[in-house]
Scaffold this motif. Structure first.
Motif, short mmCIF file in Angstrom:
data_model
loop_
_atom_site.label_atom_id
_atom_site.label_comp_id
_atom_site.label_asym_id
_atom_site.label_seq_id
_atom_site.Cartn_x
_atom_site.Cartn_y
_atom_site.Cartn_z
N SER A 58 0.83 -1.21 0.00
CA SER A 58 0.00 0.00 0.00
C SER A 58 0.86 1.25 0.00
O SER A 58 0.59 2.21 -0.75
CB SER A 58 -0.92 0.00 1.22
OG SER A 58 -1.75 -1.14 1.24
N VAL A 59 1.89 1.26 0.83
CA VAL A 59 2.77 2.44 0.89
C VAL A 59 3.49 2.62 -0.45
O VAL A 59 3.66 3.75 -0.93
CB VAL A 59 3.76 2.30 2.05
CG1 VAL A 59 4.81 3.42 2.02
CG2 VAL A 59 3.03 2.33 3.39
N GLY A 60 3.90 1.51 -1.06
CA GLY A 60 4.58 1.62 -2.35
C GLY A 60 3.68 2.15 -3.44
O GLY A 60 4.17 2.77 -4.40
N ALA A 72 -6.60 1.36 3.02
CA ALA A 72 -7.85 1.27 3.77
C ALA A 72 -8.34 -0.17 3.83
O ALA A 72 -8.82 -0.65 4.87
CB ALA A 72 -8.91 2.17 3.14
N GLY A 73 -8.22 -0.90 2.71
CA GLY A 73 -8.61 -2.30 2.72
C GLY A 73 -7.72 -3.13 3.64
O GLY A 73 -8.20 -4.08 4.28
N THR A 74 -6.43 -2.77 3.72
CA THR A 74 -5.53 -3.46 4.65
C THR A 74 -5.98 -3.25 6.10
O THR A 74 -5.98 -4.19 6.91
CB THR A 74 -4.10 -2.93 4.47
OG1 THR A 74 -3.69 -3.15 3.11
CG2 THR A 74 -3.13 -3.62 5.42
N LEU A 75 -6.38 -2.04 6.41
CA LEU A 75 -6.88 -1.75 7.76
C LEU A 75 -8.17 -2.53 8.05
O LEU A 75 -8.36 -3.05 9.15
CB LEU A 75 -7.12 -0.25 7.93
CG LEU A 75 -5.87 0.63 7.87
CD1 LEU A 75 -6.25 2.10 7.90
CD2 LEU A 75 -4.93 0.30 9.03
N VAL A 103 -16.27 2.04 12.73
CA VAL A 103 -15.84 3.03 11.73
C VAL A 103 -17.02 3.95 11.44
O VAL A 103 -18.08 3.49 11.01
CB VAL A 103 -15.34 2.33 10.45
CG1 VAL A 103 -14.94 3.36 9.41
CG2 VAL A 103 -14.18 1.40 10.77
N ARG A 104 -16.82 5.24 11.67
CA ARG A 104 -17.92 6.20 11.50
C ARG A 104 -17.53 7.21 10.43
O ARG A 104 -16.71 8.10 10.68
CB ARG A 104 -18.21 6.94 12.81
CG ARG A 104 -18.79 6.03 13.88
CD ARG A 104 -19.08 6.82 15.12
NE ARG A 104 -19.69 5.96 16.14
CZ ARG A 104 -19.41 6.02 17.44
NH1 ARG A 104 -18.51 6.87 17.87
NH2 ARG A 104 -20.02 5.24 18.29
N ALA A 124 -12.87 7.20 6.48
CA ALA A 124 -13.21 6.80 7.85
C ALA A 124 -12.24 5.75 8.38
O ALA A 124 -11.83 5.79 9.54
CB ALA A 124 -14.64 6.27 7.89
N LEU A 125 -11.85 4.79 7.53
CA LEU A 125 -10.90 3.76 7.96
C LEU A 125 -9.53 4.36 8.25
O LEU A 125 -8.86 3.98 9.22
CB LEU A 125 -10.79 2.68 6.89
CG LEU A 125 -11.92 1.65 6.83
CD1 LEU A 125 -11.86 0.87 5.54
CD2 LEU A 125 -11.83 0.70 8.04
N LEU A 126 -9.10 5.30 7.43
CA LEU A 126 -7.79 5.91 7.64
C LEU A 126 -7.77 6.79 8.89
O LEU A 126 -6.71 6.97 9.50
CB LEU A 126 -7.39 6.73 6.41
CG LEU A 126 -7.16 5.93 5.12
CD1 LEU A 126 -6.83 6.86 3.98
CD2 LEU A 126 -6.04 4.90 5.32
N ARG A 127 -8.92 7.34 9.26
CA ARG A 127 -8.98 8.18 10.47
C ARG A 127 -9.21 7.38 11.74
O ARG A 127 -9.06 7.90 12.84
CB ARG A 127 -10.11 9.21 10.34
CG ARG A 127 -9.87 10.31 9.34
CD ARG A 127 -10.92 11.40 9.50
NE ARG A 127 -12.26 10.86 9.38
CZ ARG A 127 -12.94 10.77 8.24
NH1 ARG A 127 -12.39 11.19 7.11
NH2 ARG A 127 -14.16 10.27 8.22
N SER A 128 -9.57 6.11 11.61
CA SER A 128 -9.91 5.29 12.77
C SER A 128 -8.65 4.85 13.52
O SER A 128 -7.81 4.11 12.98
CB SER A 128 -10.71 4.06 12.33
OG SER A 128 -10.90 3.17 13.39
N GLY A 129 -8.52 5.29 14.76
CA GLY A 129 -7.38 4.85 15.56
C GLY A 129 -7.43 3.37 15.87
O GLY A 129 -6.38 2.70 15.96
#
Length: 450
Positions: A58-60, A72-75, A103-104, A124-129
């Motif tokens: 994902s980072v690559g 996001a799918g990885t999370l 996830v909201r 929402a997934l990227l912001r979810s701690g």
């Protein structure tokens, strides 16, 4: 305040004659923890491979459009693996960890609907701690899984092998041509074997010590797993506190609505009905004022009595909403007043440096009032006591009676509702009421000064 009819106190569990330390190596909990550690390594290898490979990919790809949704799918996948791990910990360790905060997605802004639901969930997934904590778990679990797997397997296997050495001593003699376990050997043919009865007995004792130490070791290893699962795969303390406050707010809203319904019912069935009858009597008296003065006078006299009753009901209703003596003079005189109306003699002791906030003062008053009503109705007591103190930053209320006991919030009584009401303001209710009495109910409220 007694046990329900037909219910008896649970019998005390029978004590085993075998000490707990000797039962532990063959106890179900020990073998469930061993199975948890053994399964942990292959599962950790898979989750580590998933987290490392998918995060790196994902980072690559972040330089392209695919990187963000793939991350996001990885999370999301890490959250799924976390759910399976929580289920495994619940089944084998008895660890019950709550679901993490969901996830909201943020509501879409006006004029931004073209972005679609996919990007909303990605954001929402990227912001979810919680999602990032799940991904961190996939990386951290592998090193500990390797260590705990090796330690648990070696100690368990060696301990049982040495403990059962007299049972399988014939194996090396029959199939290997050795008289027993070889402890030393060199190229010149010198070797030392465990073969004499004394050596076999010492080996068996050493194995027994390892076997007895294995349950504590396994429990210590899985304690780290418990901390990892609870800390990374469960709800965060802040989210748990927010959920608790939302639940308490719901209880407070329900309590307020119930109080409003009670007030409306009391007004409708009491004072309102009396005032309606009063209006009819006065109307009839007006009609008869000239034709039958004596009948009119009787109607006016009856109306006067209805007015007195209506005023008394309104006073009682106002006292039930918030007594004037509590507002004017404080908690001590107000509790003395309510204690004087109890059917049981009550001693009141209030030792407060100053008056608490009006909301806390009101809750304390109505808590004691409801407890005194329970004493009057159910306790069969001949004496009761009230003590109010400030201890630290908490207001403590203690109500005691010498009645028959058996009171418990679990019985579905008014104590359960009282405990919920106190919990809505971060308070607590403790009931100590053995069968036969005495009963002591302690309520705690946060202290807030005026």
């Amino acid at each position: 305040m007694a046990l329900p009819h037909g219910h008896t106190a649970p019998a005390a569990p029978r004590r085993s004659r075998v000490p707990a330390a000797l039962r532990a190596p063959v106890a179900g909990r020990t073998w469930r923890e061993f199975l948890y550690v053994m399964l942990g390594l292959p599962i950790a290898v898979f989750t580590f491979a998933y987290g490392a490979v998918m995060t790196t990919l994902s980072v690559g790809l972040l330089v392209t459009f695919l990187g963000v949704p793939l991350l996001a799918g990885t999370l999301a996948g890490a959250r799924g693996l976390g759910a399976l791990e929580r289920a495994r910990a619940r089944a084998l360790l008895g660890l019950r960890v709550g679901e993490p905060e969901p996830v909201r997605p943020r509501p879409a802004r006006t004029g931004r609907k073209a972005r679609g639901g996919l990007m909303t969930w990605v954001g929402a997934l990227l912001r979810s701690g919680a999602s990032w904590r799940h991904l961190l778990y996939t990386v951290l679990c592998l090193p500990w899984a390797i260590f705990s797997f090796v330690v648990a397997l070696v100690v368990t296997a060696v301990g049982w092998m040495l403990f059962l050495y007299p049972v399988w001593l014939w194996v090396p003699k029959t199939y290997l041509g050795h008289p027993g376990i070889q402890l030393y050997g060199d190229s010149d043919g010198h070797a030392y074997y465990v073969e004499t009865p004394l050596e076999v007995g010492a080996t068996c004792v050493l194995g027994l010590l390892l076997v007895l130490a294995t349950p504590g070791l396994l429990h210590g290893l899985t304690t780290v797993n418990r901390l990892l699962v609870s800390g990374l795969l469960g709800p965060s303390p802040l989210a748990a506190r927010v959920s608790e406050l939302e639940e308490d707010r719901g209880v407070a809203v329900d309590t307020a609505a119930a109080d409003l319904r009670r007030i409306e019912r009391d007004l409708h069935d009491g004072a309102q009905a009396r005032l309606a009858a009063l209006a009819m009597d006065l109307g009839m008296a007006k009609d008869k004022a000239h034709s039958d003065p004596q009948a009119a006078a009787r109607l006016v006299d009856e109306a006067h009595g209805e007015v007195k009753l209506a005023l008394q009901e309104l006073r009682d209703l106002a006292r039930g909403i918030h007594p004037a003596i509590l507002t004017d003079r404080g908690l001590g005189p107000a509790l003395s007043s309510v204690a004087a109306r109890c059917t049981v003699p009550v001693t009141v002791t209030v030792d407060l440096p100053d008056r608490p906030a009006p909301a806390i003062e009101g809750i304390a008053y109505f808590t004691v009032s409801e407890l005194l009503q329970n004493i009057s109705k159910h306790s069969q007591a001949t004496q009761a006591g009230i003590r109010v103190d400030k201890i630290g930053d908490r207001l403590h209320l203690r109500v005691t009676d010498n009645g028959r006991g058996g009171a418990s919030p679990a019985n579905g009584s008014g104590l359960a509702g009282l405990a919920e009401r106190l919990g809505s303001v971060d308070g607590a209710l403790t009931v100590n009421s053995p069968t036969g009495g005495p009963t002591t109910v302690t309520a705690e409220l946060p202290w807030r000064s005026r």
